[in-house]
Design an enzyme around this catalytic site. Sequence first.
Site, PDB file in Angstrom:
ATOM      1  N   HIS A  85       0.888  -1.358  -0.024  1.00 15.58           N
ATOM      2  CA  HIS A  85      -0.021  -0.049   0.100  1.00 15.58           C
ATOM      3  C   HIS A  85       0.882   1.187   0.031  1.00 15.58           C
ATOM      4  CE1 HIS A  85      -3.452  -2.536   0.892  1.00 15.58           C
ATOM      5  NE2 HIS A  85      -2.707  -3.066   2.050  1.00 15.58           N
TER       6      HIS A  85
HETATM    7  O1  RIB Z   1      -4.974   0.007   5.078  1.00 15.63           O
HETATM    8  C1  RIB Z   1      -3.640   0.197   4.460  1.00 15.63           C
HETATM    9  C2  RIB Z   1      -2.822   1.143   5.348  1.00 15.63           C
HETATM   10  O2  RIB Z   1      -2.985   0.839   6.959  1.00 15.63           O
HETATM   11  C3  RIB Z   1      -1.321   1.247   5.253  1.00 15.63           C
HETATM   12  O3  RIB Z   1      -0.921   2.522   5.471  1.00 15.63           O
HETATM   13  C4  RIB Z   1      -0.866   0.245   6.442  1.00 15.63           C
HETATM   14  O4  RIB Z   1       0.475   0.704   6.745  1.00 15.63           O
HETATM   15  C5  RIB Z   1      -1.892   0.666   7.410  1.00 15.63           C
HETATM   16  O5  RIB Z   1      -1.192   1.683   8.147  1.00 15.63           O
END
Ligand code: RIB
Length: 310
Positions: free
Chosen positions: A237
């Site tokens: 992500h």
């Molecule tokens: O949903 C994914 C996000 O939430 C990313 O930033 C992961 O590191 C968590 O913080």
Amino acid sequence: MADRPRIILDCDPGVDDAIAIITAARWTDLVAMTTVSGNVDLDKTTANALRIRDLMGLDVPVHRGAARPFAGEPFHARYVHGMSGLGDIDLPPPSVSPDSDDAVEVIVETTRKEEGLHLVPIGPLTNIALALRADPGIAQRVASITIMGGGASGGNVTAAAEFNIYVDPEAADEVFRAGAPLTMVGLNLTHQVRMDAGHADACRGFGHRVGDIAAQLIDHNVDVHALGGLPGSGAMHDPCAVLAVSHPEVIRSEHRHVVVEVEGRYTRGQTLVDERGRMSRDPNCRVAYEADADRALELILQAVREAPNA
Ligand code: RIB
Ligand code: CA
């Protein structure tokens, strides 16, 4: 290096945050890192930012930020990132303490001293919202606020809410209403950028410590996603938000009006994207829809391969 975007990375390391720091070190001028409670508590997210900084030998200040959301109790994602927040990778504790406990003041002062910075929050938006409360003019001084968070099609904590927004919907709501040049790199985009055992093997093949650590992080991410019913690879992500700034051609986005739901019984923390202009409000956000995933993965792997201090 010539005209790399200058960013402040607000993070909650976090397995994918760690890969995002490596990516940002290579493709941006990383002016500062600020930490927030999110994947794990603030002590751990801050320690993890320092541990990755040590690993990379970066000369980048790390400033502690908010320990809790605007409303409710802190909510963590240890089920994804492990008790430490970085899985069980073998990294020593930080060599030094954070540079300050005042991330919000640092965001305000740094954006006053230098216009045109990008704020790249990849955790809950508490620090960013607090900075905007302290100085609403930030919204006009920054080149962008490019978040990893939310999404245009469902959540990962609830059916509606993505983790970073779910943890602090009130903060997210204030950020989305601040009038800043906002880009949302949400789950609908980041799930297109997935890393698997082959990517981990490639990192191990670089023959250096950063590559080994990155491989352990990718393996952990694959294992956790398998437990979550998505076997074979793990969405990466946070680096997507960094690449949206350093390589905007990698992501296709559209201007939309986006609101953050803070009330809904089933939808608290949802980023509701007005796809058809039904709210008769001007767009307030660039919503990322499509990634050139191969290019994004290539850039992440190159950042690992060419890591400083490797
Ligand atoms: O949903 C994914 C996000 O939430 C990313 O930033 C992961 O590191 C968590 O913080
Ligand atoms: Ca994160």
